[in-house]
Design an enzyme around this catalytic site. Sequence first.
Site, mmCIF file in Angstrom:
data_model
loop_
_atom_site.group_PDB
_atom_site.id
_atom_site.type_symbol
_atom_site.label_atom_id
_atom_site.label_comp_id
_atom_site.label_asym_id
_atom_site.label_seq_id
_atom_site.Cartn_x
_atom_site.Cartn_y
_atom_site.Cartn_z
ATOM 1 N N HIS A 169 -16.831 -6.251 -11.304
ATOM 2 C CA HIS A 169 -17.299 -7.074 -10.193
ATOM 3 C C HIS A 169 -16.415 -8.309 -10.044
ATOM 4 C CE1 HIS A 169 -20.454 -10.013 -8.492
ATOM 5 N NE2 HIS A 169 -20.162 -9.168 -7.522
ATOM 6 N N GLU A 173 -14.254 -4.128 -7.698
ATOM 7 C CA GLU A 173 -14.740 -4.643 -6.423
ATOM 8 C C GLU A 173 -14.196 -6.054 -6.286
ATOM 9 O OE1 GLU A 173 -17.813 -7.118 -4.157
ATOM 10 O OE2 GLU A 173 -16.918 -7.405 -6.127
ATOM 11 N N ASP A 207 -13.744 -9.439 -2.995
ATOM 12 C CA ASP A 207 -14.161 -9.921 -1.670
ATOM 13 C C ASP A 207 -12.950 -10.358 -0.858
ATOM 14 O OD1 ASP A 207 -17.047 -9.922 -2.496
ATOM 15 O OD2 ASP A 207 -16.286 -11.421 -3.900
ATOM 16 N N HIS A 244 -14.572 -15.319 -2.545
ATOM 17 C CA HIS A 244 -15.995 -15.050 -2.328
ATOM 18 C C HIS A 244 -16.687 -16.053 -1.421
ATOM 19 C CE1 HIS A 244 -20.332 -15.088 -3.225
ATOM 20 N NE2 HIS A 244 -20.191 -13.788 -3.431
ATOM 21 N N GLU A 283 -14.647 -5.442 -0.453
ATOM 22 C CA GLU A 283 -15.818 -5.958 0.253
ATOM 23 C C GLU A 283 -15.341 -6.925 1.328
ATOM 24 O OE1 GLU A 283 -19.024 -8.103 -1.816
ATOM 25 O OE2 GLU A 283 -19.599 -8.868 0.168
HETATM 26 O O1 G3P Z 1 -20.088 -5.697 -3.484
HETATM 27 C C1 G3P Z 1 -21.158 -5.987 -4.300
HETATM 28 C C2 G3P Z 1 -21.348 -7.447 -4.541
HETATM 29 O O2 G3P Z 1 -20.107 -8.044 -4.801
HETATM 30 C C3 G3P Z 1 -22.018 -8.130 -3.405
HETATM 31 O O3 G3P Z 1 -22.358 -9.448 -3.688
HETATM 32 O O4 G3P Z 1 -22.056 -11.861 -3.457
HETATM 33 O O5 G3P Z 1 -21.098 -10.685 -5.403
HETATM 34 O O6 G3P Z 1 -20.100 -10.385 -3.154
HETATM 35 P P1 G3P Z 1 -21.349 -10.638 -3.934
HETATM 36 MG MG MG Z 2 -18.583 -8.879 -3.572
#
Ligand code: G3P
Ligand code: MG
Length: 267
Positions: free
Chosen positions: A22, A49, A51, A64, A124
């Site tokens: 993550h 993953e 952002d 993020h 993402e």
């Molecule tokens: O993509 C899953 C997760 O990353 C979504 O929440 O806020 O960590 O981007 P966040």
């Molecule tokens: Mg995310």
Amino acid sequence: MMGSAASTKVAYPPIPHRVMGHRGAAASAPENTLAGARQAFGEGARWIEFDVKLTADGVPVIFHDDRLDRVTSGHGLLADRTLVELRELDAGGWFGPQFQGELIPTLEEMLTLLASLGMGANIEIKPCPGRAVETARRSLDVARVHWPDFAPPLVVSSFDLIALAEARDVAPEWPMALLADGADGWTAETMVTKAGSLGCQGIHLDNALATKTCIAACGAAGFITAVWTVNSAVRADALWEWGVDAIISDRPGALLRDASSQTNFRE
Ligand code: G3P
Ligand code: MG
């Protein structure tokens, strides 16, 4: 050869070890940095993953928050800064002195690193307010140029329904996933309906939404499921038992080491 526009949808790929890091490996390295991607790789993860947002001059970067303050040496809104301005900021020192000098990566840099490591990516799309369409469009344009054909297909996800619709239109070949947050009032039924209408193959659920019943309903409707953010091996084992296809974790290495479903893991 780098990615060319394929006309047919590619299936949502199997995620190695059913684990994605993550924001890289956010418990052990600064989130959404190249150091974080390397950390995830070092822990044994083969998929991460991260952002993506746009700079003021329209360059997709890995970040993020809307604001710079929490994870950089800068202040204010990311969307107000050009790439050149953002590259003056430190994006690692907040996490630990050994990461000082880490920069906000561009999407191009991140994809190039991941491809060189043989890793997969879940992009993402996390637009700054009012920039959903252009964030999806520019990010996928960059991805198409810089993600090699030999690499596994990118998984594209977003909370933003406008961004998902745009992604579907500009990059119909890549599998997509709806992100369902616990605070947004989703039920299994509304997730399945919305994901289906947007042409998604996956549903990525907040851990708070991931009940056995909900996972079963998404799976029965034909969707791949992933759950974030899961850092406990006990919880991961339960989710895998329920049929979850992937877990998105700040501590991918710990899950690979400790979750009993992963006892065959060797690297
Ligand atoms: O993509 C899953 C997760 O990353 C979504 O929440 O806020 O960590 O981007 P966040
Ligand atoms: Mg995310």
